[in-house]
Design a protein around this motif. Structure first.
Motif, mmCIF file in Angstrom:
data_model
loop_
_atom_site.group_PDB
_atom_site.id
_atom_site.type_symbol
_atom_site.label_atom_id
_atom_site.label_comp_id
_atom_site.label_asym_id
_atom_site.label_seq_id
_atom_site.Cartn_x
_atom_site.Cartn_y
_atom_site.Cartn_z
ATOM 1 N N ILE A 92 0.844 -1.210 0.000
ATOM 2 C CA ILE A 92 0.000 0.000 0.000
ATOM 3 C C ILE A 92 0.881 1.264 0.000
ATOM 4 O O ILE A 92 0.636 2.210 -0.758
ATOM 5 C CB ILE A 92 -0.943 0.028 1.243
ATOM 6 N N GLU A 93 1.896 1.241 0.839
ATOM 7 C CA GLU A 93 2.801 2.401 0.929
ATOM 8 C C GLU A 93 3.468 2.668 -0.429
ATOM 9 O O GLU A 93 3.540 3.813 -0.882
ATOM 10 C CB GLU A 93 3.870 2.105 1.980
ATOM 11 N N ALA A 143 2.308 -2.033 -12.094
ATOM 12 C CA ALA A 143 3.122 -2.225 -10.887
ATOM 13 C C ALA A 143 2.853 -3.569 -10.204
ATOM 14 O O ALA A 143 3.784 -4.297 -9.867
ATOM 15 C CB ALA A 143 2.840 -1.087 -9.905
ATOM 16 N N LEU A 144 1.567 -3.894 -10.016
ATOM 17 C CA LEU A 144 1.261 -5.110 -9.244
ATOM 18 C C LEU A 144 1.566 -6.377 -10.040
ATOM 19 O O LEU A 144 2.170 -7.320 -9.521
ATOM 20 C CB LEU A 144 -0.205 -5.084 -8.792
ATOM 21 N N LEU A 152 -3.175 -9.068 -4.093
ATOM 22 C CA LEU A 152 -4.635 -8.894 -4.180
ATOM 23 C C LEU A 152 -5.097 -7.721 -3.306
ATOM 24 O O LEU A 152 -6.000 -6.971 -3.677
ATOM 25 C CB LEU A 152 -5.346 -10.190 -3.781
ATOM 26 N N GLU A 153 -4.449 -7.582 -2.161
ATOM 27 C CA GLU A 153 -4.738 -6.433 -1.289
ATOM 28 C C GLU A 153 -4.457 -5.135 -2.067
ATOM 29 O O GLU A 153 -5.208 -4.175 -1.988
ATOM 30 C CB GLU A 153 -3.826 -6.533 -0.060
ATOM 31 N N GLY A 154 -3.362 -5.158 -2.815
ATOM 32 C CA GLY A 154 -2.994 -4.000 -3.636
ATOM 33 C C GLY A 154 -4.058 -3.699 -4.679
ATOM 34 O O GLY A 154 -4.413 -2.530 -4.906
ATOM 35 N N ILE A 155 -4.590 -4.747 -5.310
ATOM 36 C CA ILE A 155 -5.650 -4.531 -6.316
ATOM 37 C C ILE A 155 -6.869 -3.888 -5.658
ATOM 38 O O ILE A 155 -7.432 -2.917 -6.166
ATOM 39 C CB ILE A 155 -6.044 -5.868 -6.993
#
Ligand code: B12
Length: 258
Positions: free
Chosen positions: A56-57, A76-77, A106-109
């Motif tokens: 997230i950061e 990026a992901l 997946l958290e990033g998505i």
């Protein structure tokens, strides 16, 4: 008896001018695969480490530079997860690491999705699923996220979805397109079964299939099949159908390699 430890052997090999192959540690191997751009690399490192907060950061740093939230999925992901997939393929890291990385990605998505207001009114419905017996849902989640981002209403049936459940959902929601993802050579045959049941019911919906196990030749072996190589092809195909209709031959002309 001679007691050779590793240093002793390498000393002997060096003395006789025999090069020893240096085995990379997982971190060193990852270092070679990361994107060069420092901001993209930070995302990839956070995914490799399986550290959701760091993902997230790192995404925030890219958002601060003015990047569009949903473009970060592709830019990026996905490249970050590709590093992990490559290391797993090479036997350098193992399944528990991959699972932690997948969760972080997946958290990033999900985070990218919360950061956008780009989502317009639904253009039409697409039914997405992962083949029966298959739990690999990262690709499907990306497909679904990009379809939603492009304004489609996505009915996401999840992973390991029984054939009859997919057929019933397609009959119920009457989507412009259905998608299937399979990463195992043992599970992809469910697509043929779905295809045949749809044809039996007279439902002629384009059925775009992709995932690591699937190739164009296999998908062409059933009548409604359209091959999807990249996650972004799903939204392209769904838009094409809205504009040009659902003719399978035309879709294959447009989206298959000839
Ligand atoms: C992550 C992973 C896992 C995770 C899955 C986590 C999750 N939630 O998905 C976990 C650890 C759970 C796992 C478990 C297993 N895994 Co696994 N796993 C992988 C790994 C490393 C990466 C897969 C991945 O996510 N790739 C990234 C995504 C983004 O790629 P993708 O899904 O293909 O999607 C891309 C495109 O194909 C496309 N796409 C996908 N679908 C669609 C659909 C449409 C319409 C379109 C247009 C495009 C599209 O879009 C995406 C990006 O552009 C692969 C190795 C590899 N390099 O592929 C092995 C791999 C898939 N796993 C494998 C195996 C064998 C297993 C296990 C059986 C291991 C075990 N012994 O328990 C179990 C499976 C259990 C089951 N029943 O499913 C094998 C499959 C072999 C085969 N060909 O049959 C692989 C290939 C590893 C190997 N080399 O042996 N695995």
């Amino acid at each position: 008896m001679l007691d050779f430890n590793k240093e002793d052997i390498s000393d002997v090999l060096v003395r006789y001018n025999v090069a020893m192959e240096k085995t990379l540690t997982p971190d060193e191997a990852a270092e070679q695969l990361y994107p060069k751009d420092p901001l993209l690399k930070a995302v990839a490192v956070a995914i490799y480490d399986g550290e959701e907060d760091d993902v997230i950061e790192a995404l925030d740093a890219l958002l601060d530079c003015g990047k569009a939230p949903l473009s970060l999925i592709d830019q990026a992901l996905l490249p970050g997860m590709a590093v992990v997939s490559e290391l797993y393929d090479q036997g350098i890291i193992f399944l528990p690491n991959v699972m932690m990385s997948a969760d972080a990605m997946l958290e990033g998505i999900e985070y990218c999705k919360t950061k956008t207001s780009e989502i317009p009114e639904a253009k039409g419905t697409v039914v997405c699923h992962v083949a029966e017996g298959d739990v690999h849902d990262i690709g499907k989640n990306i497909v679904a996220a990009l379809l939603r981002a492009d304004g489609f209403n996505v009915v996401d049936l999840g992973r390991d979805v029984p054939v009859n459940e997919v057929v019933a959902a397609i009959a119920e929601h009457k989507p412009v397109m259905a998608t299937g993802t399979a990463l195992m050579t043992t599970t992809m045959y469910a697509f043929k079964e779905i295809n045949d049941k749809l044809v039996e019911k007279g439902i002629k919906v384009p059925f775009q299939c992709g995932g690591g196990a699937v190739n164009q030749e296999f998908v062409e072996s059933y009548s409604l099949g359209i091959y999807g190589e990249e996650a972004s092809d799903a939204a392209k195909a769904a838009n094409y159908i809205l504009k040009n209709g659902a003719n399978i031959d035309k879709l294959r002309d447009e989206f298959h390699n000839h």
